[in-house]
Enzyme design. Sequence first.
Site, PDB file in Angstrom:
ATOM      1  CD  GLU A 153      -2.941  -1.177   2.283  1.00  0.00           C
ATOM      2  OE1 GLU A 153      -3.987  -1.841   2.190  1.00  0.00           O
ATOM      3  OE2 GLU A 153      -2.632  -0.551   3.327  1.00  0.00           O
ATOM      4  CD  GLU A 312      -4.305  -5.979   2.281  1.00  0.00           C
ATOM      5  OE1 GLU A 312      -5.005  -5.241   3.014  1.00  0.00           O
ATOM      6  OE2 GLU A 312      -3.068  -5.919   2.234  1.00  0.00           O
TER       7      GLU A 312
END
Length: 673
Positions: A153, A312
Amino acid sequence: MPETTPRGLTRLAFGGDYNPEQWPESVWQEDVRLMREAGVTMVSVGIFSWALLEPAPGEYDFGWLDRILALLHENGIRVDLGTPTVVPPAWFYRAHPEALPVTAEGVRYEFGSRGAICHSNADYRAAAASITTELAERYGDHPALAMWHVHNEYGVPVSACYCDSCAAHFRCWLAGTYGKVEAVNEAWGTAFWGQRYTDLEQINPPRATPTVGNPGQALDYKRFADATIRENFRAERDILHRLSPGVPVTTNFMTALSQCDSLDYWAWGREVDLVTNDHYLITDGRRTHVNLAMAADLTRSVAGGAPWLLLEHSTSGVNWQPRNPAKAPRQMARNSLAHVARGSEGAMFFQWRQSRRGAEKFHSSMLPHGGTETRVWREVVELGASLDSLSTIRDTRTEADVAVLWDWQSWWAQNLAWRPSEDHDPRERADSFYEALYDRHLTVDFAHPEADLSAYPLVVVPALYLMTEAAGNNIREYVENGGTLVVSYFSGIVDEHDAVHDGAYPGTLRDVLGLTVEEFSPLLKDERVRLTGPDGSELTGDVWTEFVVPRGAETVWTYADGLTAGHPALTRHRLGEGTAWYVSTRLDAHGLDALIGWAADDARIASRADLPRDVEVVRRGGESGTYLFVINHTGGDAKVPLDAPGTELLTGERAAGRLAVPAGAVRVVRLDG
């Protein structure tokens, strides 16, 4: 060309982040047994494990990772192997405290969380390259390895650092971008407020100033920060390509407009071998499935329409919002399969086993604290079976009806200080226009403003404050060649340097819209205006109005009150073979629905009024056939007409005529022919 699909994965990806280092090895056998019971096909490993893999500088411990990869391979579970560069070890920061990022106010962050990185720091870059090289040399041809997962991320939670190293790096970036300091002065308009520079060495990052700083500088610093992070990704990617050929390399994006605005994902999408995304519901009382669909469409668009992967999401509640409700029964399956409908090649979660310690111990997981005697676990097992039955959809593509233009750099510019109204939120406009399209059952591709738009009968521009001349010409050509365009207010105003386009507003869009705007007239908080149509009916707007002057456009709706009373509010302009609509206020949901309906009629898009609200209908097609996904987000049973008979893949039943979809359920029909 690098591979774009996980190596050795013959089914849809199903699994999650697996952190065996948090548990004694005695638990690992049970984990793998339960993974097989749930139908797990791939897990992500090693993302946060740098301190364990390299407990001291140059000293490595790969034994535990060797053992878990071997165990997973023996059980037929593929591995998405992380480079753990999102959290350097404590010993690294002890030796190199200057690698910790500094805020614009001059505060240096401390070690103890994640993502605390100055991406310009040479010591961090060297250490990241070193651990990545060690991993690639050891596991580059491991039989369990499906793909590489670089970092985690990027841009979250720190997207920019303002330290002296970044200042020097920024000056190098400016030299490469502009050449001479005179070009920087011109781009930033430094003649204003006496900000002129005579040497690049005089320029610092846009640190805290007594009042608003230079907007051109602030915008370029966002570009610099994004480019710097992307440099670090490319460095790791290139090591992995060299030492582990044939294995795709990715990093997990966060494309949802409500969650991450620091990266230009149009640029990032060109750097990864496979686009992957993380998505979490923002449970603020709105229809969360609409934002989910938007995020999935945006991710697919960043991938250029190619299949992508949801790397995710959550099985139930998260832990980082002010209030974190659980997902309703069967919502997890609906969420997961909605991503698949819109192009994902599977559904992965954070995480496999719910942590007992640490900041995310109350974040839901595939295997909850309560174990296998829980609703979440039963739904996980059911979802694994469902995904297994959908394996034939791999490599098919989602079919879109319309395009929405979006640009992260325009968003950056729009969100700088001192705009006409703080109540105008470009993300809100994008969300609202998307919702209007969603409610008309139109599947959306997002597109860069300079992209080829010829395939779309309808293009929507909800908020593009920054627009280049090239983008304006592209949009004009699209309409002249027969396209239908819808543009919302405060679009086309500035160029790539945040300089107002020469002449009247709306700059690059004047000619295509057939109008000019003499003046913006934002409304006060909670102030509203009425709009009247040709038949006397009314619409409502708030936040924004404008003094619009038609210059070829016809006035369709007029302001009925307020400062702009009597002036055009909504216009329509025929140009060449196409039509351009413009709305100069923030319409509510009813008004947006009407506007999209009129534009869809111009675009000759057939009405889908026979489809129930909140019943999602999306197509994927390819060599293996055409698949119709129907996702019922309502509390009642629904029926959806089928174009052709087919086989429903989740139940194995034949389907024809009208497909029955129970409340909260999903049906996937492989159409005959």
